[in-house]
Design an enzyme around this catalytic site. Sequence first.
Site, short mmCIF file in Angstrom:
data_model
loop_
_atom_site.label_atom_id
_atom_site.label_comp_id
_atom_site.label_asym_id
_atom_site.label_seq_id
_atom_site.Cartn_x
_atom_site.Cartn_y
_atom_site.Cartn_z
N TYR A 142 0.82 -1.22 0.00
CA TYR A 142 0.00 0.00 0.00
C TYR A 142 0.86 1.27 0.00
O TYR A 142 0.42 2.31 -0.44
CB TYR A 142 -0.92 0.04 1.23
CG TYR A 142 -2.27 -0.61 1.02
CD1 TYR A 142 -2.37 -1.94 0.64
CD2 TYR A 142 -3.44 0.11 1.21
CE1 TYR A 142 -3.60 -2.53 0.46
CE2 TYR A 142 -4.68 -0.47 1.04
CZ TYR A 142 -4.76 -1.80 0.66
OH TYR A 142 -5.98 -2.38 0.49
N LYS A 192 3.02 -15.24 1.88
CA LYS A 192 3.35 -16.11 0.74
C LYS A 192 4.85 -16.33 0.76
O LYS A 192 5.59 -15.90 -0.14
CB LYS A 192 2.90 -15.44 -0.57
CG LYS A 192 1.40 -15.46 -0.79
CD LYS A 192 0.88 -16.78 -1.35
CE LYS A 192 1.31 -16.99 -2.78
NZ LYS A 192 0.90 -18.34 -3.27
N ASP A 224 -3.00 -17.87 0.20
CA ASP A 224 -4.02 -18.43 -0.71
C ASP A 224 -4.71 -19.62 -0.05
O ASP A 224 -5.94 -19.76 -0.11
CB ASP A 224 -3.41 -18.80 -2.07
CG ASP A 224 -2.19 -19.72 -1.97
OD1 ASP A 224 -1.59 -19.83 -0.86
OD2 ASP A 224 -1.82 -20.32 -2.99
N ASP A 248 -6.46 -7.04 3.60
CA ASP A 248 -7.59 -6.38 2.94
C ASP A 248 -8.51 -7.44 2.32
O ASP A 248 -9.72 -7.43 2.51
CB ASP A 248 -7.05 -5.43 1.86
CG ASP A 248 -8.16 -4.71 1.13
OD1 ASP A 248 -9.09 -4.22 1.80
OD2 ASP A 248 -8.11 -4.62 -0.11
N ASP A 252 -12.30 -9.17 3.87
CA ASP A 252 -13.58 -9.15 3.15
C ASP A 252 -14.16 -10.55 3.08
O ASP A 252 -15.37 -10.76 3.23
CB ASP A 252 -13.40 -8.62 1.73
CG ASP A 252 -13.70 -7.13 1.62
OD1 ASP A 252 -13.51 -6.42 2.63
OD2 ASP A 252 -14.12 -6.67 0.54
#
Length: 367
Positions: A142, A192, A224, A248, A252
């Site tokens: 970000y 990751k 993932d 983020d 969600d």
Amino acid sequence: MSNPSLLILAGDGIGPEVMDQVQRIIGWFGDKRGLKFDVSEDLVGGAAYDKHGVPLHDDTMAKAQEVDAVLLGAVGGPKYDDLDFSVKPERGLLRLRKEMDLFANLRPAQCFDALADFSSLKTDIVSGLDIMIVRELTSGVYFGEPRGIFEEGNERVGINTQRYTESEIERGARAAFELAMKRDKRLCSMEKANVMESGILWREVVNEVAKHYPEVEVSHMYADNGAMQLVRAPKQFDVIYTDNLFGDILSDCAAMLTGSLGMLPSASLGAPMDNGRPKALYEPVHGSAPDIAGEGKANPCACVLSFAMALRYSFNEGAEADRLEAAVEKVLADGVRTGDLMQADGGTPVSTSEMGDALLAALDASL
Ligand code: IPM
Ligand code: MG
């Protein structure tokens, strides 16, 4: 001693209408519980852009640094889609997070019993769900440099940089471990590390911090796989600690497990101020919902529950936070529903302010 101070930045879309209900609830705690706050209001996002040409005025930024806590509604809307990137409504929120140094973003995903069959997953997979995602909020891709759109040969290249220092990973990890200690003492870190060096460092630092919390059971997952596990068997998690971008996305995903984004609060916390309170900003996880803005249909619960988090994390009023959360639970159990919480055959939805009425009545009944 003066009252604790709150800065309300209602923002755009449904922000102002859900924040109106929060204001009523803040008033209730002042009148009925003697918990008085000095409340001031200002603009953020598109609303600030309309007035000042920037999504966060310097004066507002300065105020945010001074108060005991900031409550934010939502930012953004289609009206601002074509604005230059640097003045988009979201930049106002990101500036607040960065300059207040709010590195620990707490996103609880809790499934209310009354809404368990509302989830897109089977009821038994989500009923009783209670996870806490701790998202690192001030670094990573970000904010990493270099960033931008550059010319390279005869074409353009878009660049963002995933960058984490050890201390950034560490301070977020400590916040996550502290929370785990107050919960079920399990922490799953997600990155990751199979493809990203920043992920390898992340894992190493989390393992270092873990040595200070021997009671916490630590696990690591590739992000993932984490996404898959969240929809396969979400109750395996207690606290999840992850970076800004994965956080983020995963938050969600976790939010939707609970049935509605309209129910989920968040807290963004920084270092302690001189008065011992952390720098803090509280906001619902949902966005500005431009499709229903101004219609009085929005669910104020996520914003109300964000104020409950403020009571707990900024003002050390855990019992009053419990009271407010119980009021939300009672109202849902009584079948009061805004439109986002309706089943296809589900009767008549209440308006935003009727949900506020019901919450106040439930608070009165709690006395
Ligand atoms: C969130 C939002 C923000 C983010 C946007 C509005 C900048 O999606 O808080 O999850 O990407 O962090
Ligand atoms: Mg998001």
